[in-house]
Enzyme design. Structure first.
Site, short mmCIF file in Angstrom:
data_model
loop_
_atom_site.label_atom_id
_atom_site.label_comp_id
_atom_site.label_asym_id
_atom_site.label_seq_id
_atom_site.Cartn_x
_atom_site.Cartn_y
_atom_site.Cartn_z
N ASP A 53 0.79 -1.24 0.00
CA ASP A 53 0.00 0.00 0.00
C ASP A 53 0.82 1.29 0.00
OD1 ASP A 53 0.98 -0.09 2.54
OD2 ASP A 53 -0.96 -0.14 3.55
N ARG A 280 -5.31 4.51 5.71
CA ARG A 280 -5.47 4.16 4.30
C ARG A 280 -6.72 4.81 3.71
NH1 ARG A 280 -3.77 -1.16 3.02
NH2 ARG A 280 -5.39 -1.07 1.45
N TYR A 288 0.49 -3.20 11.51
CA TYR A 288 1.52 -4.24 11.54
C TYR A 288 1.78 -4.58 13.00
CZ TYR A 288 2.59 -3.63 6.60
OH TYR A 288 2.53 -3.58 5.22
N PRO A 366 7.56 -5.91 5.17
CA PRO A 366 6.77 -4.91 4.45
C PRO A 366 6.67 -3.58 5.19
CG PRO A 366 5.32 -6.53 5.48
CD PRO A 366 6.73 -6.96 5.77
#
Lengths: 662, 662
Positions: A53, A280, A288, A366
């Site tokens: 993302d 987002r 996370y 990530p």
């Protein structure tokens, strides 16, 4: 395309395996340059939810050069400032910040968050806009043969791959984490979380297709097939590195919480651990979360059983770390679990015939928000080089720069990840918090230029003419060969409209000869521009103009080099027709080329166009200079107006001479 | 939808005739509010080339509130500055200018040029995004019956229209100038001048359809069927006015010329006449050219024979006026010829059951670049009113404001056109030029606010609570009932992202109660916000909260009123949770409503967000105030925090009480 019988043979110039962000980025160049290419993917559809993302500045600039940056801007979420929450002495949490997580004046754009699925959508749409190339889905490669004896023959097809179209029962839609799908949330895709232009794709998924095989001979193969890359295995390139001892969960949820910064980028640390909070689009927040520590003594090469992780476990960990704030959710858009592994391939190519990009050659945690960016920039880098070589206009020697330019960056990526991830897995923050924040800010700042892509670190090569020594930059400190052209908003001389150079220098496959014409009201300077123009129009004795000297792609552009002039005189004291004809060529059908002359002057109705471009580049406003920008907007060569032999030398090393040149 | 037999009967709530910009704009509201509606068009396809092209500031703001402004911005051409070329004493031409043709700091956007066909594309895409409503093409209305006795019955269908689906041989694609198509350039549509997302539409045109008739009973009829409106004729409303004595040609070409300002908005005047130059997207330039003067003595009601006009004639006129500059072209995208006629309908409605919009009720010269804007704003104005009335949430009394609000603006449009067009048809410029320019600048400036839509002039009505006398504005000089809410870029308190209010106040059918909360660090002010919030959450004795008082549209929003708070304290000295719960409601699934609290503070990474909103509105930064904004972003009511009875009174006049209200 394959015939509709059960087995067939065909030829293509470029075969791309894997239609994720890196594969699509490479395919974009094939579409744009009119190259014969195929792109296959084993999944039945594109990605719709979850996955990567993070979008860094340089990636957004690339999107602008392709032409869909406005769509990203419309849908994505900006994340420039970050907060670090740490324990306070009274056992609660307090905010440290906001800290700027990237430079805010270096680019037209700011780091954003938007689902990988949307980026795939935009890339697919761009490919469609320029060609008939379509992703062949539910197709896998099964066998690979490579005839090294054909390697030096530019028209040979040294690679043979057998493709198989999967039957309905074999094909998967993309599930949890990339290639190694754990159990994922029940697909749960419906009109509420899929945008209309993706919905049509999802519906088409149900189309049945016939099982068949096809033998494809190809000149070049680009493997963008993820961490378990089939392509990489065929050419015997290993992934080196190791997994660490931490298992992480990731969830995309619409949170129900009283944590004040749930919609702001940041970390939260307490004795229970550290989580990363990423706001987002569409009210989603990504978290996370460390969920489990594998026994450190026996960690090597243990494949942990991710099926033991559940969203419930992830939620409980978030709740423990966010205390005393509450946290829950009802809607989970996507989730997965992963073990941090930092692995890299020692080389990204086999003989410059097979190339590997993205996760196929570098995997990491990530959490740095860089994976998709690095992968796309890999695909962007190899794509134009292969396309121009296949089209017969660029020297195959440039292909070796893919490995030299990108492999070192992947090493830096892993280094960044080691530093950053380490901060999350330290057992407890030193001194109750503030020290932790300092460490985090320090890591972010020290990797900032690299992470955002503001610096590329591309070394000397046929494509990058570096200076011999530490002498002062030839033109200006802002214009460094091997780095991206620093974006500036300029006014078009002919119509006064403004545009960022990221859009002007469109990714269409052309090199750009950029003439920083300086102040053309100055007679001496005007004469310098005239002389350079005589060279470009072939009027200088014994000098061949670079505009006629090299081969072009039939049906695309008349020259592989576009000349763009940017002057520094005031817009309203200059006329389009003041400039020599070669800089604004006349086409009998399309008229004068009004898009070629730009002005670095302030515009009363557009604050971003401030007339400070020359200052940003560090270039003398009167004298200007000349540079050559590669198709990917990186600077290849810089020089004074009079360095025409050096310029020719650079171009001769890169481009193929036209047959009827001279 | 009609059955596939040859004759059928059906019911709909709203029938829209004509799918040009005004009809599509009205249809957008039906799609957005979930209203049962139909939209038909006699042509087989949307417009692809030519027609209108001017987009004024207010129109662009409306596009932003719908959600496709970024697409217009990406494709369109900005035209802020204008130049006037006049004869010089030596018989040549010289430039006067540039003059700013509109205010540059009043809006996020600037006047642009983009083909009507693209605007139709974006509107169609938006309609599709929100509903299954599709334009039924190749369909005409043949008979009209209207039963006035049913007019007061809200659930009756007083209008009966017979529709006929045209056979393949009857149907036309949109040709030259709107309804009265002259011979036009051979269609010449191909992939070079049609963008990919339009191309699919064009291909579908070839689908054959079965001739059939259908009787449709409808509650409301909106006629957007152009200058020769069939709908207008059915209800016996005339178009009043006259044609003038001038015939004009228009061509969209890619010019080949040495005229320096061919890519800049402006006029060119010499003894041969005056032309208007309009730069466009895709290298096109539009030229408006006087081609013929009809004998003035006999002009009344003469239908001139436009078939005598050819592109060659238009070109020759341009050449004569541009002398000594050269002019030619090879590519003509579209052209037409027209006679200036200023005509207007005395009323835009029949009994507030049948409404007429766009060219159906006002025609004028296209040279002011306002026609498409006025037409779309007509459709935008009537659309939400009819949609909310049909949905049962708004008082049918608001429907009469369509005529009172829009008819006066059409009068102003014709007035502007008379002044502006007059300047083009004066036989020669007085005093060789400069005087002409002064006249032009004067006309542009005096009509600027009206033309750009910065002022709406909507009068007092149930929807607009005007002040009783000339007293000082209640809140601030920038917030005038009947005018649009002046756009400002704000920071979202929860995430720090920035957004223009034009996007925040989305055109979704809701009224907005906007609380300018002032400086909530001030204890007195904070208490005022608390008290108002108590009212909104129903905690004030004997006061019903407006949020529960009125009916809502099932399945859309829980309340027809959205509360939006904009405070003036520094962003980083304020927390989202500082504000009363009613201003940022908790939904058990979607969490806190982070989109409701905004901050008027400067943002380090976004220059447009400068923290000067309160100043623009003229509102005290400490005390703030309250306003109600209509679904179309026009201000309906303004007041102090304590004016809750007056606010309720305004809303009672507009909205329908909920059955279980109180």
């Amino acid at each position: 395309m394959a015939e509709d019988n059960h087995s067939s043979e065909s030829h293509t110039d470029v075969l791309i395996i894997g239609a994720g962000p890196s594969g699509l980025m490479a395919a974009y160049w094939m579409a744009r340059c009119g190259v014969r290419a195929r792109i296959i993917d084993k999944n039945s559809t594109k990605v719709f939810t979850g996955q990567a993302d993070g979008l860094r500045i340089r990636t957004l600039e690339i999107f602008d050069s392709i032409g869909f940056q406005h769509r990203v801007q419309h849908e994505g979420h900006v994340a420039v400032e970050a907060n670090f929450w740490v324990p306070s002495p009274d056992g609660k949490l307090f905010r440290q910040g906001p800290f700027c997580s990237s430079k805010v004046n270096e680019s037209p754009f700011h780091n954003m968050l938007l689902s990988q699925g949307r980026i795939e959508r935009f890339l697919i749409d761009s490919i469609k806009e320029h060609s008939d190339l379509e992703v062949e889905r539910g197709v896998i490669a099964e066998t690979f043969e490579y005839d090294e004896t054909l390697n030096d023959d530019p028209i040979a097809y040294p690679i043979t791959v057998k493709l198989r179209t999967l039957g309905e029962n074999e094909v998967n839609s993309p599930g949890g984490s990339g290639g190694e799908s754990p159990q994922s949330v029940p697909s749960g895709l419906d009109r509420s979380n899929i945008l209309p232009d993706d919905w049509d794709d999802l519906i088409q998924k149900s189309r049945s297709q016939q099982t068949k095989t096809e033998t494809v001979k190809t000149k070049y193969l680009i493997g963008c097939d993820g961490a378990h890359s089939w392509t990489r295995k065929q050419v015997g390139i290993p992934l080196e590195g190791s997994s660490t001892d931490h298992i992480w969960g990731v969830i995309d949820v619409i949170p129900v919480t009283d944590f004040p910064d749930i919609r702001r980028l940041g970390t939260v640390t307490n004795a229970a651990g550290t989580i990363l909070v990423i706001p987002r689009e569409r009210q989603l927040v990504r978290l996370y979360v460390p969920v489990q520590v594998v026994d450190a003594a026996s960690n090597a090469n243990i494949r942990f059983n991710r099926s033991s992780i559940t969203p419930e476990m992830i939620k409980e960990r978030v709740q423990a770390i966010l205390k005393p704030y509450t946290f829950d959710y009802k809607i989970c858009d996507w989730w997965t679990a992963y073990q941090i592994g930092q692995r890299i391939a020692p080389t990204f190519t086999k003989d410059d015939r097979v190339f590997l990009a993205g996760d196929a050659v570098h995997t990491h945690s990530p959490k740095v928000g860089l994976g998709m960016n690095m992968s796309m920039q890999d695909g962007f880098n190899i794509g134009w080089k292969v396309a121009l070589v296949v089209a017969g206009v660029a020297n195959p020697a440039i292909l070796s720069t893919y490995n030299t330019e990108r492999q070192i960056l992947a090493e830096m990526l892993l280094d960044f990840d080691r530093h950053w991830s380490g901060l999350f897995t330290e057992n407890r923050p030193p001194e109750g918090g503030p020290g932790k924040t300092e460490s985090m800010v320090k890591v972010v700042e020290s990797f900032e230029d690299f992470a955002d892509g503001l610096k590329a670190f591309y070394g000397a090569s046929p494509l990058v003419c570096k200076l011999d020594n530490d002498q002062d930059p030839i033109l200006g400190y802002g214009l460094v060969p091997g780095e991206r052209f620093p974006p500036v908003k300029l006014r078009k001389q002919a119509d006064g409209n403004t545009q960022w150079t990221t859009r002007t220098f469109e990714s269409d496959g052309r090199f750009r000869l950029v003439i920083l014409a300086g102040d053309v009201r100055d007679a001496t300077q005007k004469q310098r521009v005239e002389t350079l123009s005589q060279f470009l129009s072939g009027q200088l004795k014994e000098k061949v103009s670079p505009l006629n000297r090299y081969a072009a792609i039939p049906g695309r552009f008349k020259s592989l080099i576009e000349v763009v002039t940017i002057h520094s005189a005031p817009w309203n004291e200059t006329e389009f027709f003041d400039f020599p004809e070669i800089l604004r060529k006349l086409d009998p059908t399309m008229g004068w080329d009004y898009g070629k002359i730009w002005c670095d002057d302030a515009c009363i109705w557009d604050r971003d166009c401030n007339g400070k471009g020359y200052e940003k580049w560090g270039v003398d406003r009167t004298r200007g200079g000349v540079l050559i920008i590669r198709p990917d907007q990186y600077i290849g060569w810089v020089g004074e107006f009079e360095y025409i032999d050096e310029m020719t030398q650079y171009l001769d090393g890169v481009l193929i001479r036209a047959v009827c040149g001279q």
